[in-house]
Design a protein around this motif. Structure first.
Motif, mmCIF file in Angstrom:
data_model
loop_
_atom_site.group_PDB
_atom_site.id
_atom_site.type_symbol
_atom_site.label_atom_id
_atom_site.label_comp_id
_atom_site.label_asym_id
_atom_site.label_seq_id
_atom_site.Cartn_x
_atom_site.Cartn_y
_atom_site.Cartn_z
ATOM 1 N N VAL A 1 -64.991 -38.277 7.837
ATOM 2 C CA VAL A 1 -65.659 -37.135 8.450
ATOM 3 C C VAL A 1 -65.977 -37.428 9.909
ATOM 4 C CG1 VAL A 1 -68.029 -37.845 7.880
ATOM 5 C CG2 VAL A 1 -67.488 -35.411 8.078
ATOM 6 N N ILE A 2 -65.999 -36.376 10.727
ATOM 7 C CA ILE A 2 -66.485 -36.456 12.106
ATOM 8 C C ILE A 2 -67.552 -35.385 12.268
ATOM 9 C CG2 ILE A 2 -65.933 -36.295 14.559
ATOM 10 C CD1 ILE A 2 -63.064 -37.056 13.911
ATOM 11 N N LEU A 3 -68.762 -35.803 12.638
ATOM 12 C CA LEU A 3 -69.911 -34.913 12.748
ATOM 13 C C LEU A 3 -70.446 -34.884 14.166
ATOM 14 C CD1 LEU A 3 -71.590 -36.334 9.570
ATOM 15 C CD2 LEU A 3 -70.906 -33.940 9.769
ATOM 16 N N ASP A 4 -70.908 -33.724 14.583
ATOM 17 C CA ASP A 4 -71.527 -33.559 15.901
ATOM 18 C C ASP A 4 -72.974 -33.128 15.682
ATOM 19 O OD1 ASP A 4 -71.949 -33.300 18.609
ATOM 20 O OD2 ASP A 4 -70.597 -31.606 18.891
ATOM 21 N N LEU B 1 -66.044 -31.696 12.628
ATOM 22 C CA LEU B 1 -64.723 -31.547 13.230
ATOM 23 C C LEU B 1 -63.589 -31.993 12.303
ATOM 24 C CD1 LEU B 1 -65.550 -32.947 16.793
ATOM 25 C CD2 LEU B 1 -66.095 -30.739 15.779
ATOM 26 N N HIS B 2 -63.923 -32.776 11.301
ATOM 27 C CA HIS B 2 -62.892 -33.277 10.373
ATOM 28 C C HIS B 2 -63.572 -33.604 9.047
ATOM 29 C CE1 HIS B 2 -59.243 -35.568 9.147
ATOM 30 N NE2 HIS B 2 -60.135 -36.245 8.438
ATOM 31 N N VAL B 3 -62.903 -33.248 7.951
ATOM 32 C CA VAL B 3 -63.397 -33.605 6.619
ATOM 33 C C VAL B 3 -62.225 -34.013 5.742
ATOM 34 C CG1 VAL B 3 -64.548 -32.826 4.520
ATOM 35 C CG2 VAL B 3 -65.389 -32.058 6.728
ATOM 36 N N ARG C 1 -58.675 -33.165 6.802
ATOM 37 C CA ARG C 1 -58.506 -31.793 7.309
ATOM 38 C C ARG C 1 -59.203 -31.657 8.661
ATOM 39 N NH1 ARG C 1 -61.555 -26.583 4.729
ATOM 40 N NH2 ARG C 1 -60.765 -24.976 6.168
ATOM 41 N N ASP C 2 -58.427 -31.420 9.717
ATOM 42 C CA ASP C 2 -58.991 -31.174 11.047
ATOM 43 C C ASP C 2 -59.559 -29.751 11.102
ATOM 44 O OD1 ASP C 2 -58.260 -33.672 11.861
ATOM 45 O OD2 ASP C 2 -56.544 -33.023 13.065
ATOM 46 N N LEU C 3 -60.757 -29.628 11.681
ATOM 47 C CA LEU C 3 -61.429 -28.334 11.738
ATOM 48 C C LEU C 3 -61.630 -27.821 13.159
ATOM 49 C CD1 LEU C 3 -64.210 -28.998 9.062
ATOM 50 C CD2 LEU C 3 -62.007 -27.881 8.723
ATOM 51 N N LEU C 4 -61.093 -28.519 14.144
ATOM 52 C CA LEU C 4 -61.291 -28.125 15.536
ATOM 53 C C LEU C 4 -60.917 -26.675 15.789
ATOM 54 C CD1 LEU C 4 -59.863 -31.176 17.515
ATOM 55 C CD2 LEU C 4 -62.229 -30.395 17.566
ATOM 56 N N ASP C 5 -59.829 -26.230 15.204
ATOM 57 C CA ASP C 5 -59.317 -24.893 15.472
ATOM 58 C C ASP C 5 -59.755 -23.861 14.435
ATOM 59 O OD1 ASP C 5 -57.957 -25.792 17.779
ATOM 60 O OD2 ASP C 5 -56.301 -26.514 16.546
#
Length: 513
Positions: free
Chosen positions: A261-264, A304-306, A309-313
């Protein structure tokens, strides 16, 4: 390439207000650099050497200049020479390193011309202001490489590294077409954070973006957290790795039901009543020698990612749904609404809880990392105070020859922090000054001069200036124990006398706790 060529371009960029002229000058420089020179040169131009902070302060730099004597008459330092010396400075740590570091600094300043000394001092101390910010450099890289700016911008966003982006665009792409387009999101490699524009009110913001997530704006520190299995890393807004300093954040993310995961988000310290503690209490945990008294709590507002799966877009609505699934107890408070009245209510609630305001985010917006677009809009109350100018520093770049950076003082009627009726310095600012104001104050300040050094003109405390700030913070630097946050000039107040200026006690009252 000689460092002197970078200095000349930096001076030219700093001397013009034209974005096109800045891009042209920088593109011409970048196109002539060798591969090994690209990352160091970009680091110099942004006052962010690739080595990061090398432990040199104003005193150390001034001592090195003094110890090395007269500046070199002709330029001889190459970009790679400076880069190598900074590598050696960074490596010189531990017991007995002081003399070695001093010798390295003296070697650097001794080989530099006067112009190079000035430039390097500002680079190392993070004080270079040329207008060559990341956005301008992205355009310059695209121009020099003859590549589409959006492709370069996205690569910069995903690598988080302008130097590497320049290498990809200028060196790799010509021999491996598609290298820029092939840059992807990598868990463990930080990306540049998405930024917000500003608005005066929540109503104005909602009317601009339509249906939105109206979220509390915390008075904390931006963090980006990457998890890849058991490997969890925490990065700052500037993409510095601070994982070892924030173990409680690592522990929270380790408990989330995800593998990658990438979290902001943000982190901040709370007092015993769960009210936010002063900003510097949070930032004290980010230092190399940070103490652990202030426990930091993480809150997240984006993912942004889980798990592959990239979620940027993906639209924000999708990202928020994923965030609610994996971190329901660590989401920043907010409401999804298109109603300005509801946005105003959320803002009032945020302010009542001790936070800065709100951020209004278009519910269909994608994550535009590294950009200050119109899809996210922050709304904070602006505070203004009437302060007295105590001194000003000579500018550089396009402000060379102008008195620019103002030293600001608050009135101290009771003498709690100095002489009764005197003024206590509370901060500096060079922001908000038009060319007309710069010209006027340069002439006027010299008429009011009472003392000067090579860099600063001290003036009689007779001019009142209205200053907008975002708040204050505790400070050991100034005798009043308080420093302005994000100060900028609104206007000089010819209608006010110095004895009508705001007091240090008024500013101190803004400190929480």
């Amino acid at each position: 390439m000689l460092l002197d060529e970078v200095v000349r371009v930096a001076d030219a960029v700093g001397a013009t207000r034209s974005r096109l002229a800045k891009v042209d000058a920088l593109a011409g420089l970048l196109a002539r650099l060798d591969e090994a020179e690209l990352a160091p040169a970009i680091g110099f131009l942004t006052a962010k050497p690739r080595q990061g902070r090398v432990g040199v302060g104003w005193r150390g730099w001034a001592s090195a200049v003094e110890a090395s004597g007269a500046a070199a008459a002709e330029p001889s330092l190459e970009i790679t020479d400076v880069d190598d010396l900074l590598d050696r400075l960074q490596a010189a740590t531990g017991s007995g390193s002081a003399s070695g570091r001093a010798a390295l600094l003296a070697e650097l300043t001794g080989r530099a011309t006067e112009a190079e000394r000035d430039f390097l001092g500002r680079v190392i101390l993070g004080e270079l202001r040329t207008g060559a910010l990341e956005g301008v450099l992205v355009e310059a890289i695209a121009r020099a490489a003859e590549q589409p700016a959006p492709a370069v911008r996205r690569a910069a966003m995903l690598t988080g590294d302008l130097g590497e982006t320049a290498r990809l665009a200028l060196v790799v792409e010509p021999r491996e077409p598609g290298a820029l387009a092939g840059v992807g999101l990598v868990v463990g490699r930080p990306v540049q954070p998405m930024l917000a524009a500003t608005a005066a009110t929540p109503t104005e913001a909602v009317e601009a973006v339509g249906e939105a997530s109206v979220e509390y704006k915390l008075d904390g520190a931006r963090i980006q957290v990457h998890r890849d299995g058991d490997d969890i890393r925490v990065f700052t807004r500037n993409l510095a790795d601070i994982t070892t300093r924030l173990p409680e954040v690592v522990d929270v993310v380790r408990g989330f039901p995800v593998d990658r995961v990438i979290l902001d988000g943000e982190t901040l310290a709370l007092d015993e009543d769960d009210a936010p503690r002063p900003f510097q209490d949070t930032m004290s945990r980010f230092g190399a020698d940070s103490a652990r008294e202030a426990l930091l709590h993480p809150w997240f507002f984006d993912v942004l990612h889980v798990d592959g799966r990239d979620l940027l877009d993906e639209p924000l609505s999708v990202r928020l749904a994923e965030l609610a699934r994996i971190a329901p107890d660590h989401r920043i408070p907010g409401e999804v609404t298109a109603d300005p009245a509801e946005a105003e209510r959320v803002s009032r609630d945020a302010l009542a809880a001790g936070h800065e305001g709100v951020v209004v985010k278009a519910i269909d917006s994608t994550y535009a990392a590294g950009r200050r677009g119109s899809s996210w809009i922050k709304v904070k109350p602006v505070l203004t105070y009437d302060l007295v100018v105590l001194a000003a520093e000579w500018g550089y770049g396009r402000r060379t020859g102008m008195l620019s950076n103002l030293h600001l003082g608050a009135r101290d009627p009771s003498g709690d922090f100095g002489e009764p009726g005197g003024f206590v310095m509370v901060g500096k600012t060079f922001k908000g000054l038009t060319d007309k104001l710069l010209a006027w104050q340069t002439e006027r300040f010299q008429e009011l001069e009472i003392a000067r050094t090579s860099s600063t003109v001290q003036i009689a405390p007779v001019l009142v200036v209205e200053i907008a700030i975002d708040g204050v913070q505790r400070s050991t630097r100034y005798p009043g124990g308080v420093a302005l946050r994000f100060a900028r000039v609104k206007a000089y107040r010819d209608d006010k006398r110095p004895d009508e200026a705001d007091t240090i006690q008024t500013l101190r009252a803004l400190l929480r706790g």
